[in-house]
Design a protein around this motif. Sequence first.
Motif, short mmCIF file in Angstrom:
data_model
loop_
_atom_site.label_atom_id
_atom_site.label_comp_id
_atom_site.label_asym_id
_atom_site.label_seq_id
_atom_site.Cartn_x
_atom_site.Cartn_y
_atom_site.Cartn_z
N ALA A 171 -6.84 -4.66 -16.37
CA ALA A 171 -7.24 -4.18 -15.05
C ALA A 171 -6.14 -4.39 -14.03
O ALA A 171 -5.94 -3.57 -13.13
CB ALA A 171 -8.52 -4.89 -14.61
N VAL A 172 -5.41 -5.50 -14.17
CA VAL A 172 -4.32 -5.80 -13.22
C VAL A 172 -3.05 -5.04 -13.59
O VAL A 172 -2.48 -4.29 -12.78
CB VAL A 172 -4.04 -7.31 -13.16
CG1 VAL A 172 -2.81 -7.59 -12.31
CG2 VAL A 172 -5.25 -8.06 -12.62
N ALA A 173 -2.57 -5.22 -14.83
CA ALA A 173 -1.27 -4.67 -15.23
C ALA A 173 -1.36 -3.22 -15.69
O ALA A 173 -0.46 -2.43 -15.42
CB ALA A 173 -0.66 -5.54 -16.34
N ALA A 259 -13.64 -3.21 -10.55
CA ALA A 259 -14.23 -2.00 -11.12
C ALA A 259 -13.52 -1.62 -12.43
O ALA A 259 -14.17 -1.25 -13.42
CB ALA A 259 -14.13 -0.85 -10.13
N ALA A 260 -12.20 -1.73 -12.44
CA ALA A 260 -11.44 -1.43 -13.66
C ALA A 260 -11.77 -2.43 -14.77
O ALA A 260 -11.90 -2.05 -15.94
CB ALA A 260 -9.94 -1.46 -13.35
N TYR A 261 -11.92 -3.69 -14.41
CA TYR A 261 -12.26 -4.73 -15.38
C TYR A 261 -13.62 -4.47 -16.01
O TYR A 261 -13.78 -4.54 -17.25
CB TYR A 261 -12.24 -6.09 -14.68
CG TYR A 261 -12.82 -7.22 -15.50
CD1 TYR A 261 -12.22 -7.64 -16.68
CD2 TYR A 261 -13.97 -7.89 -15.08
CE1 TYR A 261 -12.76 -8.70 -17.43
CE2 TYR A 261 -14.51 -8.93 -15.80
CZ TYR A 261 -13.90 -9.33 -16.97
OH TYR A 261 -14.44 -10.36 -17.72
N GLN A 262 -14.61 -4.16 -15.18
CA GLN A 262 -15.95 -3.89 -15.71
C GLN A 262 -15.94 -2.66 -16.60
O GLN A 262 -16.62 -2.62 -17.64
CB GLN A 262 -16.94 -3.70 -14.55
CG GLN A 262 -17.19 -4.94 -13.73
CD GLN A 262 -17.80 -6.09 -14.54
OE1 GLN A 262 -18.45 -5.87 -15.55
NE2 GLN A 262 -17.58 -7.31 -14.10
N ARG A 263 -15.14 -1.66 -16.24
CA ARG A 263 -15.04 -0.46 -17.07
C ARG A 263 -14.39 -0.79 -18.40
O ARG A 263 -14.83 -0.31 -19.47
CB ARG A 263 -14.25 0.61 -16.33
CG ARG A 263 -14.12 1.93 -17.09
CD ARG A 263 -15.48 2.53 -17.38
NE ARG A 263 -15.34 3.84 -17.99
CZ ARG A 263 -16.29 4.43 -18.70
NH1 ARG A 263 -17.45 3.83 -18.90
NH2 ARG A 263 -16.09 5.62 -19.22
N ASN A 264 -13.34 -1.60 -18.39
CA ASN A 264 -12.68 -2.03 -19.63
C ASN A 264 -13.67 -2.69 -20.60
O ASN A 264 -13.63 -2.46 -21.80
CB ASN A 264 -11.54 -3.01 -19.33
CG ASN A 264 -10.26 -2.31 -18.93
OD1 ASN A 264 -10.09 -1.12 -19.17
ND2 ASN A 264 -9.34 -3.05 -18.32
N ARG A 265 -14.55 -3.49 -20.04
CA ARG A 265 -15.49 -4.24 -20.86
C ARG A 265 -16.52 -3.34 -21.55
O ARG A 265 -17.10 -3.72 -22.56
CB ARG A 265 -16.20 -5.30 -20.02
CG ARG A 265 -15.28 -6.38 -19.53
CD ARG A 265 -16.05 -7.51 -18.86
NE ARG A 265 -17.10 -8.01 -19.72
CZ ARG A 265 -17.58 -9.26 -19.65
NH1 ARG A 265 -17.10 -10.10 -18.77
NH2 ARG A 265 -18.55 -9.63 -20.43
#
Length: 269
Positions: A171-173, A259-265
């Motif tokens: 999500a970060v990188a 939001a990106a982190y939750q989508r990744n999961r």
Amino acid sequence: MIGFIGIGNMGGTLARVIRVPETIMERERVLISSRTGESAYRFAEANEGFVVVGNESIAETADKIFLGVKPHQVKKVLEELTPIFEKRKREILLISMAAGVTTAQIEAYCGCDVHVIRIMPNTPCLVSEGCIPYCCGKHTTKADCEVLKEMMSTAGMLLEMDESLIDAAGAVAGCGPAFTYIYLEALADAGVACGLPRTTAMLLAAQMACGSARMVLDTQAHPGALKDEVCSPGGSTIAGVCALDEHGFRNAVHKAVLAAYQRNRTLGK
């Protein structure tokens, strides 16, 4: 031998910068495939040193396989190749860049003792300034990691971490470049509004971001401390910082990453 199953934006980026160890093979024998074949042929036409084949040919001959298909396609692709993997007598290193799909899932889909490394690269790998967080499956060896580092030695920084952190790292990188490009575009637009020519505004914004990131990396100072060094009492910078805070800049960045982190999961489920 090295193969790429899936040669989209991220797979194509890594294929362009990969350094093929002499102990593995010659560059011109890098194998690539895509779902329809069209994107693979376009890639091979635009970049020297690649041979377009099918997924099955890669599974039969390549010992280092980069998996660049969409997360929802991973299960189907690997299960179709499992009979080929099971017949192989040599160890296979499978390097997956599919967001949200765990090493345990990949091992289960393959049904055999493949060596799995999961990576979350970003597009700046193309200019040797990438960031590649990675984690290892249960069969992966130290030698596998050294091979990955050698192949990606011209891509940028590699950072091994526990798999529980890989979605956050992505999500970060992995997503961060898109957020940064939006910021640079807005910064340049504002410069144009202040009277700068478009090309000058974009050059100033991009070089500023590059230099600021280098300051953080080289000095190891906290970004807040570096920010304070720029903010003179009653000056123009602190006025701009106050405006960013007033309009929720920090909160917007937090929400974008979360939001990106939750989508990744959820992508691998």
